[in-house]
Design a protein around this motif. Structure first.
Motif, PDB file in Angstrom:
ATOM      1  N   LYS A  75       0.815  -1.211   0.000  1.00  0.00           N
ATOM      2  CA  LYS A  75       0.000   0.000   0.000  1.00  0.00           C
ATOM      3  C   LYS A  75       0.852   1.267   0.000  1.00  0.00           C
ATOM      4  CE  LYS A  75      -4.191  -1.854   2.145  1.00  0.00           C
ATOM      5  NZ  LYS A  75      -5.140  -1.737   3.302  1.00  0.00           N
ATOM      6  N   GLU A  76       2.057   1.168   0.536  1.00  0.00           N
ATOM      7  CA  GLU A  76       2.939   2.332   0.601  1.00  0.00           C
ATOM      8  C   GLU A  76       3.581   2.670  -0.740  1.00  0.00           C
ATOM      9  OE1 GLU A  76       5.489   2.477   4.256  1.00  0.00           O
ATOM     10  OE2 GLU A  76       4.648   0.469   4.544  1.00  0.00           O
ATOM     11  N   HIS A 105      -3.084  -6.299  -7.990  1.00  0.00           N
ATOM     12  CA  HIS A 105      -2.492  -5.383  -7.022  1.00  0.00           C
ATOM     13  C   HIS A 105      -2.823  -3.915  -7.329  1.00  0.00           C
ATOM     14  CE1 HIS A 105      -0.183  -8.908  -5.802  1.00  0.00           C
ATOM     15  NE2 HIS A 105       0.244  -8.225  -4.761  1.00  0.00           N
TER      16      HIS A 105
END
Length: 202
Positions: A75-76, A105
């Motif tokens: 997520k980063e 993703h």
């Protein structure tokens, strides 16, 4: 082949944690510009997977859980990866795998098209016994001395660079971008040519 006619294109490679479906542990995206891989604007990311890396996967790419322990989670970095890929064409070896995993993703991402160096190699070099990345490197003998990153097979940066050099070498066998697309885009993936209409009887 007139390389200046190519739309924006990035050669991508991914490495996973060995689960099914996989979590990503490494992503590389290497632009091809004017018939050359552009390492100066390439992107490469390591990411800590949600589930541990299996011993089998770690044995292939060397990215262990200990090595990835301090890397950012997906997520980063997802927005960074999405921003670099944009709406460009992508190319990968056995491209439907990379495309499927990247789509999972990056659910809001879709490329303009998807070239597959495996499919292209079968059209360009018929009769080879194998069409793995290693077999094609042995057959084409591309210069991989400038490959970025750790410089080893099964790392995303090296494999993306190798696939880019193979793509460029094979592209010289085709006169136009459209001919390359017809040979390299798997049916059903973005960028695939429309099937020719069946002739009618009236």
């Amino acid at each position: 082949m007139n390389f200046s006619s190519w739309p924006p294109l990035l050669v991508v490679d991914i490495e996973g944690n060995g689960c099914n479906p996989p979590d990503l542990v490494e992503v590389a995206a290497l632009p091809v510009r004017a018939g050359r891989p552009d390492t100066s604007t390439a992107g490469a990311w390591l990411t800590k997977p949600r589930r541990p890396v299996t011993p089998f996967a770690a044995g292939i790419h060397g990215l262990t859980n200990e090595r990835l322990a301090d890397e950012p989670g997906w997520k980063e970095i997802a927005d960074q990866v999405h921003a670099l890929l944009g709406t460009s064409w992508i190319c990968a070896h056995h491209a439907h795998v990379d495309y499927k995993v990247l789509c999972a993703h990056l659910p809001r991402w879709r490329p303009a098209g998807v070239l597959d160096t495996l499919r292209l190699a079968k059209a360009t070099y018929p009769g080879l016994k194998k069409y793995s990345l290693d077999a094609l490197i042995d057959h084409v003998q591309p210069d991989l001395s400038a490959a970025p990153g750790p410089g080893q097979r099964h790392r995303a940066t090296f494999d993306a660079y190798a696939a880019a050099q193979l793509l460029i070498a094979m592209a010289t066998h085709y006169r136009t971008w459209d001919q390359l697309v017809a040979a390299a885009v798997p049916p059903g993936l973005p960028g695939a040519p429309d099937p020719e209409e069946e002739p009618t009887l009236w």
